[in-house]
Motif scaffolding. Structure first.
Motif, mmCIF file in Angstrom:
data_model
loop_
_atom_site.group_PDB
_atom_site.id
_atom_site.type_symbol
_atom_site.label_atom_id
_atom_site.label_comp_id
_atom_site.label_asym_id
_atom_site.label_seq_id
_atom_site.Cartn_x
_atom_site.Cartn_y
_atom_site.Cartn_z
ATOM 1 N N GLU A 1 34.742 40.826 41.039
ATOM 2 C CA GLU A 1 33.849 39.681 40.972
ATOM 3 C C GLU A 1 34.695 38.421 40.851
ATOM 4 N N TYR B 1 29.217 34.985 47.466
ATOM 5 C CA TYR B 1 28.950 36.412 47.658
ATOM 6 C C TYR B 1 28.515 36.706 49.097
ATOM 7 N N PHE C 1 32.090 42.174 49.035
ATOM 8 C CA PHE C 1 30.927 42.573 48.263
ATOM 9 C C PHE C 1 30.012 43.448 49.093
ATOM 10 N N GLN D 1 25.374 44.445 45.849
ATOM 11 C CA GLN D 1 25.962 43.442 44.971
ATOM 12 C C GLN D 1 25.477 42.042 45.360
ATOM 13 N N ILE D 2 25.416 41.781 46.654
ATOM 14 C CA ILE D 2 24.943 40.486 47.143
ATOM 15 C C ILE D 2 23.475 40.302 46.794
#
Length: 183
Positions: free
Chosen positions: A26, A75, A94, A98-99
């Motif tokens: 991240e 992202y 990503f 996650q996005i």
């Protein structure tokens, strides 16, 4: 360098480097990039991201909204590319889940992650808690002949009014825990 799209592209490239290199998963976890610094509340980094995003988005005004918008764009821009069937031409990034999670949160880091970013930058702080908790600590220290209270509790501004306060080491020698200031 020309501002606008060119500057944003370079900023996203730099902030995605630790992701692509596999150093962190991240961007906010990497303190030496602009976004990591801005998420931690470093004024200069935050001002830079705000300037980038104001010209990109126009109507968003608050620093919190601009930082959240930057996180979403970072992202989206950093989506992984698995490459061809042999894995050639791919890049780390990503995953879609996650996005989606970042988008669903409106780009907000949440208190836990925001505090994690900030902790790296206020390690000289010795007391962390509500305003009342920090104030009780100061009063106790003053009664015991500790350093005189100079500043009192300071709200962690980069957490956007989430009610956490700290004090500097010069005023809080010795640290504190809940038992020290109870009652």
């Amino acid at each position: 360098m020309e501002g606008g799209d060119a500057l944003r592209t370079v900023a996203w490239y730099i902030d995605l480097n630790p992701i692509r290199a596999g150093i962190v998963s991240e961007p906010e976890a990497y303190r030496w990039c602009g976004y990591g610094e801005a998420a931690a509340g470093v004024a200069r980094a935050r001002q830079g991201l705000e300037l980038l995003m104001q010209s990109f988005l126009g109507g968003i005004k608050t620093p919190q909204q601009l930082l959240a918008a930057y996180r979403i764009q970072l992202y989206v821009t950093g989506e992984e590319n698995p490459g061809d069937e042999q894995g050639e031409g791919g890049r780390r990034g990503f995953g879609r889940e996650q996005i989606r999670a970042v988008e669903a949160a409106g780009g907000d880091l949440g208190l836990r992650k925001a505090l994690g970013c900030k902790v790296r930058h206020f390690t000289e702080g010795m007391v962390l808690g509500s305003e009342a908790f920090v104030e009780r600590y100061f009063k106790r220290r003053h009664k015991e002949g500790g350093a005189p209270q100079r500043t009192g509790p300071r709200e962690i501004q980069s957490l956007f009014g989430r009610g956490l306060f700290t004090c500097g080491a010069s005023s809080a020698r010795g640290g504190a825990n809940a038992e020290d200031v109870a009652g």
